[in-house]
Design a protein around this motif. Structure first.
Motif, PDB file in Angstrom:
ATOM      1  N   UNK A  78     -25.320  16.728   2.187  1.00 22.10           N
ATOM      2  CA  UNK A  78     -25.900  17.615   3.206  1.00 22.10           C
ATOM      3  C   UNK A  78     -25.615  19.050   2.789  1.00 22.10           C
ATOM      4  N   UNK A  79     -26.623  19.884   2.777  1.00 26.26           N
ATOM      5  CA  UNK A  79     -26.380  21.274   2.393  1.00 26.26           C
ATOM      6  C   UNK A  79     -27.649  22.013   2.047  1.00 26.26           C
ATOM      7  N   UNK A  80     -27.494  22.854   1.018  1.00 20.80           N
ATOM      8  CA  UNK A  80     -28.582  23.746   0.652  1.00 20.80           C
ATOM      9  C   UNK A  80     -28.603  23.874  -0.868  1.00 20.80           C
ATOM     10  N   UNK A  81     -29.803  23.812  -1.438  1.00 26.17           N
ATOM     11  CA  UNK A  81     -29.951  23.891  -2.893  1.00 26.17           C
ATOM     12  C   UNK A  81     -30.744  25.141  -3.250  1.00 26.17           C
ATOM     13  N   UNK A  82     -30.124  26.028  -4.018  1.00 26.49           N
ATOM     14  CA  UNK A  82     -30.794  27.242  -4.469  1.00 26.49           C
ATOM     15  C   UNK A  82     -31.182  27.054  -5.936  1.00 26.49           C
ATOM     16  N   UNK A  83     -32.456  27.272  -6.237  1.00 26.19           N
ATOM     17  CA  UNK A  83     -32.962  27.180  -7.609  1.00 26.19           C
ATOM     18  C   UNK A  83     -33.402  28.589  -7.986  1.00 26.19           C
ATOM     19  N   UNK A  84     -32.859  29.104  -9.102  1.00 27.98           N
ATOM     20  CA  UNK A  84     -33.000  30.521  -9.400  1.00 27.98           C
ATOM     21  C   UNK A  84     -33.354  30.780 -10.868  1.00 27.98           C
ATOM     22  N   UNK A  85     -34.288  31.669 -11.085  1.00 27.42           N
ATOM     23  CA  UNK A  85     -34.653  32.085 -12.441  1.00 27.42           C
ATOM     24  C   UNK A  85     -34.069  33.470 -12.716  1.00 27.42           C
ATOM     25  N   UNK A  86     -33.278  33.627 -13.803  1.00 27.68           N
ATOM     26  CA  UNK A  86     -32.668  34.926 -14.111  1.00 27.68           C
ATOM     27  C   UNK A  86     -33.567  35.798 -14.987  1.00 27.68           C
ATOM     28  N   UNK A  87     -34.868  35.615 -14.889  1.00 27.84           N
ATOM     29  CA  UNK A  87     -35.806  36.335 -15.760  1.00 27.84           C
ATOM     30  C   UNK A  87     -36.696  37.281 -14.943  1.00 27.84           C
ATOM     31  N   UNK A  88     -37.247  38.291 -15.597  1.00 28.01           N
ATOM     32  CA  UNK A  88     -38.116  39.234 -14.881  1.00 28.01           C
ATOM     33  C   UNK A  88     -39.596  38.953 -15.113  1.00 28.01           C
ATOM     34  N   UNK A  89     -39.903  38.007 -16.000  1.00 25.51           N
ATOM     35  CA  UNK A  89     -41.312  37.648 -16.231  1.00 25.51           C
ATOM     36  C   UNK A  89     -41.542  36.148 -16.050  1.00 25.51           C
ATOM     37  N   UNK A  90     -40.648  35.491 -15.321  1.00 25.37           N
ATOM     38  CA  UNK A  90     -40.797  34.074 -14.988  1.00 25.37           C
ATOM     39  C   UNK A  90     -40.039  33.825 -13.694  1.00 25.37           C
ATOM     40  N   UNK A  91     -40.618  33.026 -12.820  1.00 26.05           N
ATOM     41  CA  UNK A  91     -40.002  32.820 -11.518  1.00 26.05           C
ATOM     42  C   UNK A  91     -39.928  31.361 -11.126  1.00 26.05           C
ATOM     43  N   UNK A  92     -39.655  31.165  -9.832  1.00 22.03           N
ATOM     44  CA  UNK A  92     -39.548  29.824  -9.253  1.00 22.03           C
ATOM     45  C   UNK A  92     -40.391  29.811  -7.984  1.00 22.03           C
ATOM     46  N   UNK A  93     -41.138  28.730  -7.788  1.00 24.20           N
ATOM     47  CA  UNK A  93     -41.909  28.642  -6.555  1.00 24.20           C
ATOM     48  C   UNK A  93     -42.087  27.182  -6.146  1.00 24.20           C
ATOM     49  N   UNK A  94     -42.549  26.970  -4.936  1.00 27.26           N
ATOM     50  CA  UNK A  94     -42.841  25.619  -4.446  1.00 27.26           C
ATOM     51  C   UNK A  94     -44.329  25.562  -4.139  1.00 27.26           C
ATOM     52  N   UNK A  95     -44.983  24.508  -4.632  1.00 30.29           N
ATOM     53  CA  UNK A  95     -46.382  24.322  -4.266  1.00 30.29           C
ATOM     54  C   UNK A  95     -46.793  22.878  -4.483  1.00 30.29           C
ATOM     55  N   UNK A  96     -48.075  22.614  -4.355  1.00 29.89           N
ATOM     56  CA  UNK A  96     -48.574  21.237  -4.442  1.00 29.89           C
ATOM     57  C   UNK A  96     -48.358  20.627  -5.822  1.00 29.89           C
TER      58      UNK A  96
END
Ligand code: ZN
Length: 132
Positions: A34-52
């Motif tokens: 039980x908790x929270x999961x953080x997913x992180x990109x340390x880059x300035x020209x690539x990111x993280x997102x949620x979609x279909x």
């Protein structure tokens, strides 16, 4: 368990890579139920997102729309020549937070977590912090 990370090699300039399985693997190793999961990109020209993650046309449409909205050949000042990638990263964001319940990510039926590359191909890193 605190911070974990994994590497990935992107293969084209702009792509969305489903990393949900990799994030689940890290969650499973953490033992946190039980908790929270953080997913992180340390880059300035690539990111993280949620979609279909069901219809691959959605991914194609998103990349096509981002490409048309922020063309690489736009009139930018940044001398490195990749301002479009910086702006696209701004649009997808650099991290997502997903609730953890009964040892699994709380994702909708059609949701996947994506690494969004906008200036590949490159070697990239993803950090995962799971808080129980
Ligand atoms: Zn740059």
């Amino acid at each position: 368990m605190g911070l974990s990370r994994f590497s990935l090699r992107t293969t084209t300039r702009c792509e969305l890579i489903d990393i949900t399985g990799e994030v689940r693997k890290n969650l499973s190793v953490s033992g946190i139920r039980e908790g929270l999961c953080c997913v992180y990109s340390p880059h300035t020209t690539a990111g993280i997102t949620i979609n279909e993650n069901a219809d691959p046309d959605v991914k194609r449409d998103i990349l096509s729309w981002l490409g048309k909205s922020v063309p690489a050949s736009g009139n930018f000042t940044h001398a490195e020549g990749n301002s479009d990638a910086h702006i696209k990263t701004l649009m997808t964001g650099s991290s997502v937070m997903v609730p953890v319940h009964q040892g699994d990510l709380v994702l909708g039926t059609w949701q996947g977590i994506y690494f969004s590359e906008f200036d590949g191909p490159r070697d990239r890193k993803v950090f995962i912090q799971i808080i129980g």
